[in-house]
Scaffold this motif. Structure first.
Motif, PDB file in Angstrom:
ATOM      1  N   HIS A 273       0.727  -1.309  -0.162  1.00 37.72           N
ATOM      2  CA  HIS A 273      -0.059   0.115  -0.046  1.00 37.72           C
ATOM      3  C   HIS A 273       0.702   1.248   0.016  1.00 37.72           C
ATOM      4  O   HIS A 273       0.292   2.282  -0.010  1.00 37.72           O
ATOM      5  CB  HIS A 273      -1.055   0.014   1.211  1.00 37.72           C
ATOM      6  N   MET A 408      -5.393  -1.392  -2.937  1.00 36.32           N
ATOM      7  CA  MET A 408      -4.270  -0.238  -2.781  1.00 36.32           C
ATOM      8  C   MET A 408      -4.403   1.326  -2.803  1.00 36.32           C
ATOM      9  O   MET A 408      -3.757   2.165  -2.675  1.00 36.32           O
ATOM     10  CB  MET A 408      -3.179  -0.518  -4.225  1.00 36.32           C
ATOM     11  N   ASP A 410      -6.680   2.402  -0.701  1.00 39.93           N
ATOM     12  CA  ASP A 410      -7.392   2.809   0.165  1.00 39.93           C
ATOM     13  C   ASP A 410      -7.118   4.069   0.959  1.00 39.93           C
ATOM     14  O   ASP A 410      -7.889   5.040   1.177  1.00 39.93           O
ATOM     15  CB  ASP A 410      -7.209   1.803   1.382  1.00 39.93           C
ATOM     16  N   TYR A 500      -6.916  -1.128   6.231  1.00 45.13           N
ATOM     17  CA  TYR A 500      -8.084  -0.235   5.527  1.00 45.13           C
ATOM     18  C   TYR A 500      -8.789   0.393   6.672  1.00 45.13           C
ATOM     19  O   TYR A 500      -9.047   1.754   6.671  1.00 45.13           O
ATOM     20  CB  TYR A 500      -9.284  -1.482   5.068  1.00 45.13           C
ATOM     21  N   SER A 503      -6.692   3.547   7.057  1.00 47.73           N
ATOM     22  CA  SER A 503      -6.459   4.360   5.932  1.00 47.73           C
ATOM     23  C   SER A 503      -7.055   5.936   5.725  1.00 47.73           C
ATOM     24  O   SER A 503      -6.608   6.751   5.288  1.00 47.73           O
ATOM     25  CB  SER A 503      -6.767   3.441   4.568  1.00 47.73           C
ATOM     26  N   PRO A 545      -1.234   5.666  -4.260  1.00 48.00           N
ATOM     27  CA  PRO A 545      -0.529   6.049  -2.872  1.00 48.00           C
ATOM     28  C   PRO A 545       0.058   7.407  -3.161  1.00 48.00           C
ATOM     29  O   PRO A 545       0.530   8.011  -3.994  1.00 48.00           O
ATOM     30  CB  PRO A 545       0.161   5.126  -3.023  1.00 48.00           C
TER      31      PRO A 545
END
Length: 567
Positions: A273, A408, A410, A500, A503, A545
């Motif tokens: 992530h 990815m 999140d 998650y 996030s 990201p």
């Protein structure tokens, strides 16, 4: 505290063994080599799903062992690429592909949802997600009923007959694949997904299926469908109910932990992530945000002490009138403020998410706040603007335009939506309704509390039941019920998908940092900071990201460099 990775780190380390750069390489050569990356990414995307025969995916142990061998070959090819002369954005694309491959690696080594997580085998969905991919690990292929037009065409009936007809075989395979799973909470809470799947199939049968989509509500039914599909749906529902009963019978015998542990969590955050904070650092950050939000709420309440309290709207017609007015006002605020372009598809995306009225006795955390003023949660619906942008203005990079794998998105998606709630507060959305600002702080406190609880579940320091109690205890005004379906759903999702639950807050903090660095960069250049310009540049990077967006936008990050995480 480890901070996000700098541009220099991206250029010279790239988190990829063997992916080196030489800045003097000719641009034409670099473009040709980048084309190899896009071709490899396309082949990887074809390889990544399981083998499917007669609409039944193969998640057997032998099939997953073969996947691991194929994955290693893709990783070697990616690492061997010469990225000489690539732009920072192209390097970011390579990092995305590498992170996707790391996601499969983690699933094969640690998460193993097909072998640990019963919920993984729920295949039927009846509404669009508000993020680019369905939340949590999901079987392939997903049956997205909301994507079909009703009455169903002959071609769609054939597709659904195959896919829905495969559910009994999929659930029989699931029993074999899950035979060694001892993850107690994943089993105890796992029947939820199959109760929902059964209800969705029943609604499809009786013609009452009402589904949320980006374009609005879709009504699903089997009206006019042939007998083969009707029988397939009936058998799938029966198999779903039987599987749920089997889970209920097996769950009491499960005694093991369900979280991935701190070390695995840290590896996953950095390598998949691309979140630059460890488990321990996230705990510190979320505790601080919980303290800040609760303190801000207390101060907001003091400031508003002489104002009348907001009263909940308990009349359906009055509520819908208020909700539509609030959504229009919010959308106007975004567009007139230059944060969102004036496009019909953006206005429609928001208008389609107004939702419906919830009576007092059925309200959960979110609907308690919405009955007072839905503007806070509607701000979070910025999600739908992002989905409309992905549909109508896809990113020029084919890699960034793809649907993200392994959730990815999140921190970028959920963090952005959470940040917009507070961002619009500071930008003046509530200048005429100061009491509504209290709801924004309550929502942030809730997100911090549930994120902290999810961390403790991943480290196996809390059960899901204990997490729900913690989650509710630290949510202001007792709006959160630990025994509610909402809290159960949220904490199960955050267990199934590491990172998650945090996030929403870690992504919000990454956006805060990016705004800070961008404004500092403008100051150094003698230019004023423009929030609309910032949004435009950030959106151009795509739903990726935040460290990759930072690399695109910031020439000299302020934070401390760290070494690339080990592979």
């Amino acid at each position: 505290m480890a901070m996000a990775y700098s541009v220099r780190t991206w250029r010279f380390q790239l988190f990829l063994s063997g992916l080196l750069m030489a800045s003097a390489a000719p641009a034409a050569y670099a473009m040709a080599d980048y084309q190899q990356l896009t071709e490899l990414s396309a082949k990887w995307r074809t390889f990544e799903p399981p083998a499917v025969k007669a609409c039944v995916p193969d998640y057997s142990e032998a099939a997953m062992t073969a996947k691991a061998k194929g994955l290693a070959d893709f990783q070697q090819k990616l690492a061997a690429m010469d990225s000489s002369g690539w732009t920072i954005a192209q390097i970011g694309d390579a990092r995305l592909v590498a992170a996707e491959m790391n996601g499969m690696d983690f699933d094969l080594r640690v998460l193993k949802p097909w072998a640990r997580d019963p919920s993984f085998y729920a295949a039927v969905w009846g509404e669009d997600s508000d993020v680019p991919e369905h939340e949590g690990p999901s079987i392939f292929p997903i049956i997205d009923l909301q994507t079909y037009r009703y009455p169903l065409s002959k071609a769609d009936q054939k597709t659904l007959t195959c896919q829905i007809g495969a559910i009994p075989a999929i659930l029989e395979q699931a029993k074999l694949n899950l035979k060694d799973s001892n993850a107690r909470d994943l089993w105890v809470y796992g029947t939820r997904a199959f109760r929902e799947q059964s209800a969705t199939l029943a609604a499809l049968q009786d013609g009452t299926l009402d589904m949320r989509t980006l374009e609005g509500r879709v009504h699903g039914s089997l009206k006019g469908a042939d007998k083969t599909l009707i029988k397939a749906v009936a058998k799938a529902k029966a198999a779903t109910d039987t599987f749920q009963q089997w889970l209920d019978a097996e769950a009491p015998s499960k005694t093991g932990p369900s979280g991935v542990g701190k070390d695995n969590y840290d590896w996953y955050m950095k390598n998949v992530h691309l979140v630059p904070y460890t488990w321990a650092e996230q705990e510190t950050l979320l505790k601080r945000e919980l303290e800040r939000s609760r303190a801000s709420l207390a101060l907001e309440e003091y400031r508003n002490r002489n104002l009348p309290q907001l009263d909940p709207v308990n009349n359906p017609d009055a509520y819908m009138a208020m909700a539509k007015t609030k959504m229009r006002a919010l959308t106007d605020f975004l567009i007139k403020g230059g944060l969102v372009d004036e496009q019909t598809y953006y206005r429609d995306a928001m208008a389609n998410q107004v939702g419906g009225y919830t009576p007092p006795e059925k309200r959960n955390f979110f609907t308690h706040g919405m009955a007072l003023d839905p503007s806070g949660l509607f701000s979070h619906d910025y999600h739908w603007i992002e989905l409309a942008r992905r549909k109508h203005e896809p990113n020029a990079s084919p890699i960034r335009a793809n649907v993200p794998l392994y959730d990815m998105y999140d921190s970028r998606s959920e963090g952005m939506a959470t940040a917009v709630e507070e961002l619009l507060l500071h930008a003046g959305l509530y200048d005429d309704t100061p009491r509504s600002q209290e709801i924004v702080w309550i929502m942030l406190a809730n997100r911090a509390a549930r994120g902290l609880a999810s961390l403790y579940v991943q480290s196996n320091d809390m059960t899901l039941k204990e997490a729900g109690e913690f989650h509710a205890r630290w949510t202001p005004r007792k709006w959160s019920d630990p025994d509610s379906d909402l809290v159960g759903f949220e904490q199960l999702l955050y267990l199934r998908q590491p990172g998650y639950g945090t996030s929403y807050v870690t992504g919000k903090l990454e956006l805060d940092r990016l705004i800070s660095e961008y404004s500092f960069e403008m100051e150094k250049q003698g230019k004023p900071f423009s929030l609309p310009e910032f949004f435009t540049k950030m959106n151009a990077s795509g739903v990726i990201p935040f460290p990759l967006i930072e690399a695109d936008m910031i020439t000299a990050p302020l934070h401390v460099e760290t070494k690339a995480p080990a592979q």
